[in-house]
Design a protein around this motif. Structure first.
Motif, PDB file in Angstrom:
ATOM      1  N   THR A 158      91.623  67.487  24.260  1.00 42.30           N
ATOM      2  CA  THR A 158      93.103  67.208  24.780  1.00 42.30           C
ATOM      3  C   THR A 158      93.124  65.595  25.002  1.00 42.30           C
ATOM      4  O   THR A 158      93.867  64.960  25.018  1.00 42.30           O
ATOM      5  N   ASP A 159      92.047  65.367  26.110  1.00 43.21           N
ATOM      6  CA  ASP A 159      91.714  63.907  26.501  1.00 43.21           C
ATOM      7  C   ASP A 159      91.659  63.135  25.095  1.00 43.21           C
ATOM      8  O   ASP A 159      92.392  61.872  25.298  1.00 43.21           O
ATOM      9  N   LEU A 160      90.796  63.474  24.420  1.00 44.05           N
ATOM     10  CA  LEU A 160      90.607  62.528  22.994  1.00 44.05           C
ATOM     11  C   LEU A 160      92.202  62.486  22.241  1.00 44.05           C
ATOM     12  O   LEU A 160      92.302  61.034  21.883  1.00 44.05           O
ATOM     13  N   ARG A 161      92.624  63.485  22.286  1.00 47.52           N
ATOM     14  CA  ARG A 161      93.933  63.275  21.637  1.00 47.52           C
ATOM     15  C   ARG A 161      94.882  62.242  22.188  1.00 47.52           C
ATOM     16  O   ARG A 161      95.713  61.594  21.723  1.00 47.52           O
ATOM     17  N   ASN A 162      95.027  62.489  23.570  1.00 47.27           N
ATOM     18  CA  ASN A 162      95.743  61.584  24.584  1.00 47.27           C
ATOM     19  C   ASN A 162      95.543  59.927  24.299  1.00 47.27           C
ATOM     20  O   ASN A 162      96.171  59.223  23.958  1.00 47.27           O
ATOM     21  N   ARG A 163      94.063  59.762  24.151  1.00 46.96           N
ATOM     22  CA  ARG A 163      93.593  58.457  23.890  1.00 46.96           C
ATOM     23  C   ARG A 163      93.973  58.037  22.454  1.00 46.96           C
ATOM     24  O   ARG A 163      93.767  56.810  22.199  1.00 46.96           O
ATOM     25  N   LEU A 164      94.269  58.989  21.575  1.00 44.68           N
ATOM     26  CA  LEU A 164      94.548  58.489  20.181  1.00 44.68           C
ATOM     27  C   LEU A 164      96.208  58.844  19.871  1.00 44.68           C
ATOM     28  O   LEU A 164      96.652  58.883  18.454  1.00 44.68           O
ATOM     29  N   ASP A 165      96.919  58.831  20.795  1.00 47.94           N
ATOM     30  CA  ASP A 165      98.339  59.091  20.827  1.00 47.94           C
ATOM     31  C   ASP A 165      99.007  57.879  20.252  1.00 47.94           C
ATOM     32  O   ASP A 165      98.466  56.740  20.005  1.00 47.94           O
ATOM     33  N   SER A 166     100.441  58.040  20.003  1.00 45.60           N
ATOM     34  CA  SER A 166     101.094  56.890  19.192  1.00 45.60           C
ATOM     35  C   SER A 166     101.207  55.650  19.729  1.00 45.60           C
ATOM     36  O   SER A 166     101.495  54.587  19.572  1.00 45.60           O
ATOM     37  N   ASP A 167     100.883  55.663  21.343  1.00 49.63           N
ATOM     38  CA  ASP A 167     101.135  54.359  22.214  1.00 49.63           C
ATOM     39  C   ASP A 167      99.642  53.973  22.410  1.00 49.63           C
ATOM     40  O   ASP A 167      99.452  53.320  23.501  1.00 49.63           O
ATOM     41  N   ARG A 168      98.740  54.442  21.748  1.00 49.96           N
ATOM     42  CA  ARG A 168      97.128  54.189  22.019  1.00 49.96           C
ATOM     43  C   ARG A 168      96.815  53.538  20.517  1.00 49.96           C
ATOM     44  O   ARG A 168      97.317  54.037  19.388  1.00 49.96           O
ATOM     45  N   ARG A 169      95.528  52.816  20.671  1.00 42.87           N
ATOM     46  CA  ARG A 169      95.016  52.625  19.385  1.00 42.87           C
ATOM     47  C   ARG A 169      93.524  52.520  19.811  1.00 42.87           C
ATOM     48  O   ARG A 169      93.012  52.393  20.826  1.00 42.87           O
TER      49      ARG A 169
END
Length: 473
Positions: A226-237
């Motif tokens: 879940t933490d990883l997905r947050n870091r790869l969300d639409s407002d992240r790169r």
């Protein structure tokens, strides 16, 4: 925000434990200064006794000498020598750590003998000095192996792993330093930034690559999927450099967050419950983690090019995006402070700040270790906060040699041409953040048009700093 080794004041690898990462212009010369790392592993292990490195059996030693001689002596196209190299690689990969040390000892011995037999001084190193050097030919042979048998790595990846062991054990095993110098010179050519591919990593990337992202993250631990997905969300790169011969192995990666203002603490930045940012309104791109993944590439300069390439990619994707900064740790601060005596700290703080401390807290701590204990990261006391931030600003800007900051992350970012923009109190309240910097972090500002000028100023011993940081000094 950068995972860098802290042991060498001249190099910051291209930036794991970080490492950095890291190609002659002023930029490239500074890049080599900032790349990593010294002899921390060997030093921490202490002087090795002879019995620390077990001996191979007489039969195994003889067999390996024969294999290695064949590799050193034959032409690069010799099929039998290639088979001998593959067999040695397979045996090395399967060996436990003590036996690997013994195998490296045999390799160093054979290399020295072959150099002497060929009229090449054992201390000679570098591609420019000896393109026909037996050690160079030996490493080229391994680099040509494709590693298609079983779990064997391709030859290039194997050499990276081999050098990581060399760096750990070169003080224990005579002759390894010369081998390492030649291998580093080869890597500087084989991993030139012009040969690397910059690729985005997204939630749709292969699971095996995402697992490596979790494993290699060395700045802010990824606690869950879940933490990883947050870091790869639409407002992240997330971007990484790859070598075409090792397409599934990131060499270094950077994590980026789009935010409305310059980030001041990592807790808010990594908050999984925070709403997504509207990409039409974001003004800042924050680099909050850079992790080198390959210890064996220490000293190879590509970390400094990574951020510049990423800035170009972000500007291509969002032409209106103009503000770029980091949210970075200060990994060397605690060790530096604990080693200071009371008088040196008094000089840094000055009469007025010491007077404010005495008025609020009584007598000042006796030495650096006592000061560190007194600078609680949890407090809202303005005197404690301002004292800690003053010490941190001094450490970042004024400690170290001319143009070579003492802090490894500062070396990396100032060596890229960044500006020390802001010291943040309570920015990383994790156990790691408290232990290494009293919870403080620092923003390094990247202004693309000012990078070259800032780098020249750093070379003159006058790093670019903001007014806010200047007020702390």
């Amino acid at each position: 925000m950068t995972a860098l080794d802290t042991s060498d004041q001249q190099k910051v690898s291209a930036p794991l434990d970080a490492a950095e990462p890291v190609s002659d212009t002023l930029l490239s010369r500074f890049g080599r200064w900032w790349n990593r790392k010294g002899d921390a592993d060997a030093t921490a292990a202490g002087p090795a006794k002879a019995q620390d490195t077990p001996a191979l059996s007489t039969r195994a030693t003889k067999r390996q000498r024969d294999q290695l001689r064949q590799c050193f002596d034959a032409r690069l196209t010799d099929v039998a020598a290639n088979a001998a190299a593959q067999a040695w690689q397979d045996e090395y990969e399967a060996a436990v750590e003590p036996l690997r040390q013994a195998m490296l000892g045999v390799l160093a011995e054979v290399a020295a003998v072959r150099d002497a037999a060929g009229g090449q001084p054992a201390t000679a190193s570098g591609l420019s000095q000896a393109l026909s050097n037996a050690r160079i030919r030996f490493f080229k042979r391994f680099a040509a192996l494709h590693g298609q048998r079983g779990n064997s790595a391709c030859g290039l990846h194997f050499l990276i792993q081999l050098r990581a062991d060399m760096l750990r054990w070169h003080k224990r095993i005579p002759g390894l330093r010369e081998l390492d110098e030649d291998l580093e010179a080869l890597f500087s050519n084989w991993f030139d930034v012009g040969l690397l591919e910059l690729q985005p990593i997204t939630w749709d990337s292969p699971a095996s690559l995402l697992e490596k992202l979790i494993r290699y993250e060395a700045v802010h631990e990824i606690s869950s999927w879940t933490d990883l997905r947050n870091r790869l969300d639409s407002d992240r790169r997330c971007y990484a450099f790859f070598h075409p011969r090792i397409p599934r192995e990131p060499l270094i990666f950077v994590e980026v967050a789009f935010v409305p203002e310059m980030a001041a603490n990592v807790q808010a930045l990594l908050d999984e419950a925070a709403p997504l940012e509207d990409l039409r309104r974001v003004k800042w791109a924050i680099f909050y983690s850079i992790s080198n993944t390959q210890a064996g590439l220490r000293g190879v300069s590509f970390g400094n090019f990574l951020l510049k390439r990423v800035i170009e990619e972000l500007q291509r994707e969002h032409p209106k995006l103009k503000q770029f900064a980091t949210l970075s740790p200060i990994p060397g601060f605690a060790d530096w402070l604990r080693k200071r005596d009371g008088e040196s700290i008094d000089r840094v703080l000055g009469v007025k700040r010491l007077a404010r401390w005495r008025e609020q807290h009584g007598e000042v701590p006796a030495d650096g270790a006592a000061w560190f204990s007194a600078l609680s990261a949890d407090t809202e006391d303005t005197v404690i906060r301002d004292t800690a931030m003053t010490l941190a600003a001094h450490y970042l800007v004024r400690e170290g040699g001319k143009g070579v900051p003492a802090d490894p992350v500062a070396r990396f970012h100032l060596g890229n041409g960044a500006c020390v923009e802001r010291v943040n109190w309570g920015a990383d309240m994790s156990r790691k953040g408290r232990a290494q910097s009293c919870g403080m972090m620092v923003n390094y500002l990247y202004v693309p048009d000012a990078l070259d000028d800032n780098l020249a100023r750093l070379g003159d011993g006058n790093p670019r700093i903001s007014r806010a940081v200047a007020k702390l000094l």
